[in-house]
Design a protein around this motif. Sequence first.
Motif, PDB file in Angstrom:
ATOM      1  N   VAL A 265       0.750  -1.109   0.016  1.00 26.00           N
ATOM      2  CA  VAL A 265       0.155  -0.025  -0.152  1.00 26.00           C
ATOM      3  C   VAL A 265       0.877   1.262  -0.082  1.00 26.00           C
ATOM      4  O   VAL A 265       1.716   1.449   0.790  1.00 26.00           O
ATOM      5  CB  VAL A 265      -0.754  -0.004   1.191  1.00 26.00           C
ATOM      6  CG1 VAL A 265      -1.831   1.178   1.126  1.00 26.00           C
ATOM      7  CG2 VAL A 265      -1.696  -1.267   1.289  1.00 26.00           C
ATOM      8  N   ARG A 266       0.681   2.249  -1.096  1.00 22.80           N
ATOM      9  CA  ARG A 266       1.653   3.337  -1.032  1.00 22.80           C
ATOM     10  C   ARG A 266       0.646   4.448  -0.681  1.00 22.80           C
ATOM     11  O   ARG A 266      -0.785   4.521  -0.732  1.00 22.80           O
ATOM     12  CB  ARG A 266       1.827   3.618  -2.400  1.00 22.80           C
ATOM     13  CG  ARG A 266       2.747   2.626  -3.250  1.00 22.80           C
ATOM     14  CD  ARG A 266       2.797   2.874  -4.778  1.00 22.80           C
ATOM     15  NE  ARG A 266       1.400   2.818  -5.184  1.00 22.80           N
ATOM     16  CZ  ARG A 266       1.186   3.257  -6.381  1.00 22.80           C
ATOM     17  NH1 ARG A 266       2.105   3.827  -7.040  1.00 22.80           N
ATOM     18  NH2 ARG A 266       0.045   3.310  -6.993  1.00 22.80           N
ATOM     19  N   VAL A 267       1.248   5.127   0.207  1.00 25.04           N
ATOM     20  CA  VAL A 267       0.644   6.644   0.943  1.00 25.04           C
ATOM     21  C   VAL A 267       1.488   7.647   0.248  1.00 25.04           C
ATOM     22  O   VAL A 267       2.444   7.935   0.071  1.00 25.04           O
ATOM     23  CB  VAL A 267       0.959   6.621   2.371  1.00 25.04           C
ATOM     24  CG1 VAL A 267       0.165   7.750   2.914  1.00 25.04           C
ATOM     25  CG2 VAL A 267       0.119   5.551   3.013  1.00 25.04           C
ATOM     26  N   PRO A 268       0.530   8.701  -0.458  1.00 23.88           N
ATOM     27  CA  PRO A 268      -0.906   8.802  -0.405  1.00 23.88           C
ATOM     28  C   PRO A 268      -1.546   8.343  -1.815  1.00 23.88           C
ATOM     29  O   PRO A 268      -2.646   8.037  -2.106  1.00 23.88           O
ATOM     30  CB  PRO A 268      -1.178  10.397  -0.633  1.00 23.88           C
ATOM     31  CG  PRO A 268      -0.040  10.871  -1.329  1.00 23.88           C
ATOM     32  CD  PRO A 268       1.258   9.845  -1.224  1.00 23.88           C
ATOM     33  N   GLU A 269      -0.734   7.609  -2.761  1.00 21.80           N
ATOM     34  CA  GLU A 269      -1.120   7.131  -3.975  1.00 21.80           C
ATOM     35  C   GLU A 269      -2.263   6.334  -3.853  1.00 21.80           C
ATOM     36  O   GLU A 269      -3.298   6.483  -4.537  1.00 21.80           O
ATOM     37  CB  GLU A 269      -0.003   6.650  -4.965  1.00 21.80           C
ATOM     38  CG  GLU A 269       1.212   7.586  -5.174  1.00 21.80           C
ATOM     39  CD  GLU A 269       2.175   7.654  -4.232  1.00 21.80           C
ATOM     40  OE1 GLU A 269       3.266   8.323  -4.373  1.00 21.80           O
ATOM     41  OE2 GLU A 269       2.033   7.050  -3.023  1.00 21.80           O
ATOM     42  N   ASP A 270      -2.235   5.138  -2.894  1.00 24.62           N
ATOM     43  CA  ASP A 270      -3.309   4.341  -2.824  1.00 24.62           C
ATOM     44  C   ASP A 270      -4.330   4.497  -1.909  1.00 24.62           C
ATOM     45  O   ASP A 270      -5.555   4.606  -2.068  1.00 24.62           O
ATOM     46  CB  ASP A 270      -2.742   2.913  -2.583  1.00 24.62           C
ATOM     47  CG  ASP A 270      -1.838   2.268  -3.932  1.00 24.62           C
ATOM     48  OD1 ASP A 270      -2.093   2.499  -4.678  1.00 24.62           O
ATOM     49  OD2 ASP A 270      -0.760   1.628  -3.464  1.00 24.62           O
ATOM     50  N   ILE A 271      -3.660   5.033  -0.738  1.00 22.06           N
ATOM     51  CA  ILE A 271      -4.692   5.485   0.365  1.00 22.06           C
ATOM     52  C   ILE A 271      -3.985   6.775   1.118  1.00 22.06           C
ATOM     53  O   ILE A 271      -2.923   6.728   1.270  1.00 22.06           O
ATOM     54  CB  ILE A 271      -4.655   4.300   1.479  1.00 22.06           C
ATOM     55  CG1 ILE A 271      -5.556   3.257   1.017  1.00 22.06           C
ATOM     56  CG2 ILE A 271      -5.284   5.107   2.931  1.00 22.06           C
ATOM     57  CD1 ILE A 271      -5.276   1.889   2.014  1.00 22.06           C
ATOM     58  N   ALA A 272      -4.888   7.693   1.106  1.00 19.68           N
ATOM     59  CA  ALA A 272      -4.640   9.048   1.925  1.00 19.68           C
ATOM     60  C   ALA A 272      -4.441   8.851   3.406  1.00 19.68           C
ATOM     61  O   ALA A 272      -5.359   8.097   3.636  1.00 19.68           O
ATOM     62  CB  ALA A 272      -5.128  10.352   1.256  1.00 19.68           C
ATOM     63  N   LEU A 273      -3.899   9.564   4.071  1.00 14.45           N
ATOM     64  CA  LEU A 273      -3.923   9.396   5.465  1.00 14.45           C
ATOM     65  C   LEU A 273      -3.818  10.704   6.489  1.00 14.45           C
ATOM     66  O   LEU A 273      -2.968  11.506   6.063  1.00 14.45           O
ATOM     67  CB  LEU A 273      -2.860   8.523   5.716  1.00 14.45           C
ATOM     68  CG  LEU A 273      -2.446   8.141   7.437  1.00 14.45           C
ATOM     69  CD1 LEU A 273      -3.672   7.432   7.937  1.00 14.45           C
ATOM     70  CD2 LEU A 273      -1.346   7.387   7.438  1.00 14.45           C
ATOM     71  N   VAL A 274      -4.793  10.896   7.309  1.00 15.02           N
ATOM     72  CA  VAL A 274      -4.720  12.036   8.138  1.00 15.02           C
ATOM     73  C   VAL A 274      -4.693  11.554   9.733  1.00 15.02           C
ATOM     74  O   VAL A 274      -5.467  10.831  10.161  1.00 15.02           O
ATOM     75  CB  VAL A 274      -6.043  12.921   7.820  1.00 15.02           C
ATOM     76  CG1 VAL A 274      -5.897  14.290   8.598  1.00 15.02           C
ATOM     77  CG2 VAL A 274      -5.965  13.395   6.135  1.00 15.02           C
ATOM     78  N   GLY A 275      -3.987  12.283  10.278  1.00 13.97           N
ATOM     79  CA  GLY A 275      -3.870  11.895  11.877  1.00 13.97           C
ATOM     80  C   GLY A 275      -4.556  13.297  12.726  1.00 13.97           C
ATOM     81  O   GLY A 275      -5.219  13.993  11.798  1.00 13.97           O
ATOM     82  N   TYR A 276      -4.266  13.261  13.864  1.00 15.42           N
ATOM     83  CA  TYR A 276      -4.901  14.118  14.691  1.00 15.42           C
ATOM     84  C   TYR A 276      -4.048  14.531  15.948  1.00 15.42           C
ATOM     85  O   TYR A 276      -3.463  13.595  16.509  1.00 15.42           O
ATOM     86  CB  TYR A 276      -6.322  13.823  15.072  1.00 15.42           C
ATOM     87  CG  TYR A 276      -7.241  14.984  15.634  1.00 15.42           C
ATOM     88  CD1 TYR A 276      -8.517  15.245  14.885  1.00 15.42           C
ATOM     89  CD2 TYR A 276      -7.074  15.520  16.863  1.00 15.42           C
ATOM     90  CE1 TYR A 276      -9.159  16.019  15.070  1.00 15.42           C
ATOM     91  CE2 TYR A 276      -7.958  16.513  17.084  1.00 15.42           C
ATOM     92  CZ  TYR A 276      -8.917  16.796  16.296  1.00 15.42           C
ATOM     93  OH  TYR A 276      -9.973  17.972  16.581  1.00 15.42           O
TER      94      TYR A 276
END
Length: 335
Positions: A265-276
């Motif tokens: 899984v590539r970030v962000p190409e496959d799945i974008a990711l946001v934290g807090y």
Amino acid sequence: MATVSIRDVAALAGVSVGTVSNVLNRPTKVAESTVVKVQRAIDILGFVRNDAARQLRAGRSRSIGLVVLDVANPFFTSVARGAEEAADAAGLSVLLGNSDDDVAREHSYLDLFEEQRVHGVLISPIGDDVERLGRLHARGIPAVLVDRPTEDSRFSSVAVDDIAGGRVAVEHLLDGGRRRILMVAGPAGIRQVRDRLAGAREAVANTAGATLEVLSTSSLTVLEGRAVGEAIASRPAGERPDAIFAANDLLAVGVLQAFAFGGSVRVPEDIALVGYDDIDFAAAAVVPLTSVRQPSALIGRTAVELLLREGEDPDSAREHVMFDPELVVRASTDG
């Protein structure tokens, strides 16, 4: 070795116990020559005053109790640092307790702080039941809720608008064209998690074709995030989300680690990711993490200021400070 007492100092200096007390607490009322004699006796005997006992006799210590959900989370470390700065400026110290998301531990710390008659308590409570704080309030020990809003008129609070934070995080993902959103949520009993989830749901409800899947975790840790990341990576590509919103940065970092270790899984190409929270680790991650920033040190400082104001005027109206969250965009999203 026996403890040196104020009587021992008085005997060696050839003065009364009351004179020694005056030298320690009101030296301007004592002749300079007497102060010198008493100070010499203190130095010879190695006398150390018992401030704790003196403060307890006065009815209140010079310490503030702080109870956080997880001391291993850098967000709470920063909150504690801000509280310590404000307390130090007021001549107070901070006693830190880690509830570790355990109600029994939380109550144990509150019992301890009550026994020590602390100047006040700052707490990020686990659940919504604040009746244990009510006992402190009844005994004249003010309490301020930290990182948590409250509708209870007995307590002041300092928080960030977590509903807005969850909404802005997911809106950012939606604006980037993502539609299959997954939220990695922590324990439902934590108010902050519920509010961030509520904001995420608002954002998805306002976007046609968007969906929200929720995966709860037992805690808000890197290891829990890594387990979730491994589970997502094991799914067929067509069944994975195209974006993830994590309830805090530690979960997001764990997800990112799982994807990096697995390599599928590539970030962000496959799945974008946001934290807090926007902890320091967010910017330093292998893929710098987009995150919702909270002014953690400012939250700690403000909580102490509210506590001190209540201590000066116990009958004043309680104050509720709500900060706005800020989205910090980095490489883990398309933004």
